[in-house]
Design a protein around this motif. Sequence first.
Motif, mmCIF file in Angstrom:
data_model
loop_
_atom_site.group_PDB
_atom_site.id
_atom_site.type_symbol
_atom_site.label_atom_id
_atom_site.label_comp_id
_atom_site.label_asym_id
_atom_site.label_seq_id
_atom_site.Cartn_x
_atom_site.Cartn_y
_atom_site.Cartn_z
ATOM 1 N N LEU A 16 0.834 -1.194 0.000
ATOM 2 C CA LEU A 16 0.000 0.000 0.000
ATOM 3 C C LEU A 16 0.873 1.251 0.000
ATOM 4 O O LEU A 16 1.902 1.295 0.671
ATOM 5 N N SER A 17 0.440 2.258 -0.737
ATOM 6 C CA SER A 17 1.147 3.536 -0.749
ATOM 7 C C SER A 17 0.302 4.559 0.007
ATOM 8 O O SER A 17 -0.767 4.960 -0.458
ATOM 9 N N THR A 18 0.763 4.967 1.200
ATOM 10 C CA THR A 18 0.002 5.912 2.031
ATOM 11 C C THR A 18 0.936 6.993 2.562
ATOM 12 O O THR A 18 2.152 6.820 2.635
ATOM 13 N N ARG A 19 0.323 8.101 2.957
ATOM 14 C CA ARG A 19 1.052 9.135 3.683
ATOM 15 C C ARG A 19 0.155 9.632 4.810
ATOM 16 O O ARG A 19 -0.434 10.705 4.744
ATOM 17 N N TYR A 20 0.045 8.790 5.826
ATOM 18 C CA TYR A 20 -0.846 9.071 6.942
ATOM 19 C C TYR A 20 -0.150 9.767 8.109
ATOM 20 O O TYR A 20 -0.787 10.442 8.900
ATOM 21 N N ILE A 21 1.172 9.584 8.226
ATOM 22 C CA ILE A 21 1.879 10.030 9.432
ATOM 23 C C ILE A 21 2.693 11.294 9.189
ATOM 24 O O ILE A 21 3.403 11.416 8.196
ATOM 25 N N GLY A 22 2.583 12.234 10.124
ATOM 26 C CA GLY A 22 3.430 13.422 10.171
ATOM 27 C C GLY A 22 3.931 13.581 11.586
ATOM 28 O O GLY A 22 3.540 14.491 12.305
ATOM 29 N N GLY A 23 4.753 12.650 12.020
ATOM 30 C CA GLY A 23 5.119 12.531 13.428
ATOM 31 C C GLY A 23 5.909 13.713 13.985
ATOM 32 O O GLY A 23 6.591 14.430 13.248
ATOM 33 N N THR A 24 5.795 13.906 15.296
ATOM 34 C CA THR A 24 6.596 14.906 15.991
ATOM 35 C C THR A 24 7.339 14.247 17.143
ATOM 36 O O THR A 24 6.822 13.347 17.805
ATOM 37 N N LYS A 25 8.546 14.729 17.358
ATOM 38 C CA LYS A 25 9.408 14.164 18.405
ATOM 39 C C LYS A 25 9.125 14.841 19.738
ATOM 40 O O LYS A 25 9.123 16.065 19.855
ATOM 41 N N GLY A 26 8.910 14.040 20.760
ATOM 42 C CA GLY A 26 8.736 14.550 22.119
ATOM 43 C C GLY A 26 9.816 14.000 23.024
ATOM 44 O O GLY A 26 9.999 12.781 23.108
ATOM 45 N N SER A 27 10.558 14.875 23.688
ATOM 46 C CA SER A 27 11.656 14.446 24.567
ATOM 47 C C SER A 27 11.364 14.794 26.014
ATOM 48 O O SER A 27 10.647 15.763 26.303
ATOM 49 N N HIS A 28 11.948 14.010 26.912
ATOM 50 C CA HIS A 28 11.759 14.192 28.355
ATOM 51 C C HIS A 28 13.075 13.974 29.086
ATOM 52 O O HIS A 28 13.963 13.269 28.586
#
Length: 563
Positions: free
Chosen positions: A251-263
Amino acid sequence: MTYSAKQIDSAHFDVTIIGAGINGVGLFRELALQGLNVLLIDKGDICTGASAAPSRLIHGGIKYLETGEFRLVAQSTLERNLLLRNAPHVVKALPTIIPIHSWFGGILPSIKRFCGLKTKLADRGGAITEVGMQIYDYLGRRARVMPRHTLSFGRSVRRDWPHMTRSVIATGRYYDAAITQPERLGYECVEDALRLSLGCAVRTYTRVTSFHEGAMTLRDDITGQVEHVHTDLVVNAGGAWIDQVNAEIGLSTRYIGGTKGSHLVMRHPELLRELNGQMVYFGTADGRICLAYPFMNHVLIGSTDIPCRDADKAICSQEEQSYMLAMLQELFPGFRFSDSDVVYRYCGVRPLPATRTDDPGEISRDHIIHTDYAGTTPVLSLVGGKWTTFRGLAEETADRVLGLLHRKRTRSSRERAIGGGVGYPGQKSRNAYIRHLAEMQGLPLARATLLFERYGTTAERVAAFCARTPDQALTSFPGYTRNEIQYLSKEELVRKAADLLFRRTPIALSGEISRAVVEEVCAIMAPALGWTEAICASEIDSAWKIAVEQHGVPDSATGNAAS
């Protein structure tokens, strides 16, 4: 519960879930509860990635009120209240403090944000804070288990927060919850599923190498073993890797636009005392929300929100660490914070939906379920979600799966306790339960208490295993014993040293990990898992490399740790 307990070559599964993060394991448990045969696979361990890197809060998301996401807040507060009941061994109430710098600041920006307009909200004044907490209390009324909000002014603020900036004129106090060991709760969901349905199976460190019309080939990255299975439906719960997983099955999808969260985990006894069991949830000059609360005798600091394209390379950078310490310093100018206070750091990439916004904070934390077809096989992709709402997302996804498979729901998970929360004693009977555990297994009361706090009612199984043979505390980490490490290695689907050190236990997260701890733990794991001397040495090096390179542990940390 050994890893190889169930052979699955040529087996048929109703559903295959790809991704053993919290969305995947929550659904695994939910579908097992309905009697389906389900296969869960992951390229790593259970609850790695973003599922091992949250703010460790079980919360309704009071900040989501600013963007009008009332449905999400209502669902989140309900699920928070349910988790306080169903997983009381790891989910605890957390009083939360909002510092207030003005009475009427932020009203216009709040209105703009509520209407969907772009604006920074740097000052949340007393008026909008009070309105927000009122709405939050109302939306959280279902299955309520915690008190309502309060406000404090003047002298009481100075008395309770002597080192906080003098620009704070009042504080709001409301209640959310924290989860001490989310990775353990994720494992317990898997264990529950395997106990519920004999037709369920798990494969960690395993990848899909081919897929066609429901026929799937799997390869174990550790052993090289290849297995072939058939499935009627696939659920992609790959988190930040969803689009990659879809590509692997055609499948060809572009569902994710992730962001990095640090702690950060910080050793600062003075701040720990002033927090006094509470979280400070505060806005910053750049419009972000930060937090600080007591965690394992240290202080947990978070978080950042930075677009990230390659989740495999995400680490908490020095720049992020400096940012979080600077934000904390602004709020508490009476203290001094430095890099030397940080004992551990971590990050994960949130699987948020792809969007064109320049401000990651504006991306909704709600979930989306996409439906595609790989040939004739339905593929559901789970985008978004968070720890708090994992059961609700699992319930919703399971209903969609059942509909596609023409099956009916048979049981609800809403009131069903998880893992060590099953049979958990109330506050009045807690001490009696621990005394009985100590007497039954011949344990000192302090040891029984520690096991109960660590595992909930699963402590009964752990204690019984430990009592089979003479036991002794680890030299490098006296809070654990040799038999306890053996139990975790043999019974909890552990395959690598990192599984035990970073997820089944909080040994690393506690900020007390050292090379000596890694070496001693691996020496105990080796006979339990059948490791050769060469494999054991490799596991030591690999786990220690993770601690140093991904979590900022000094390479010089070679000595013994405190219990």
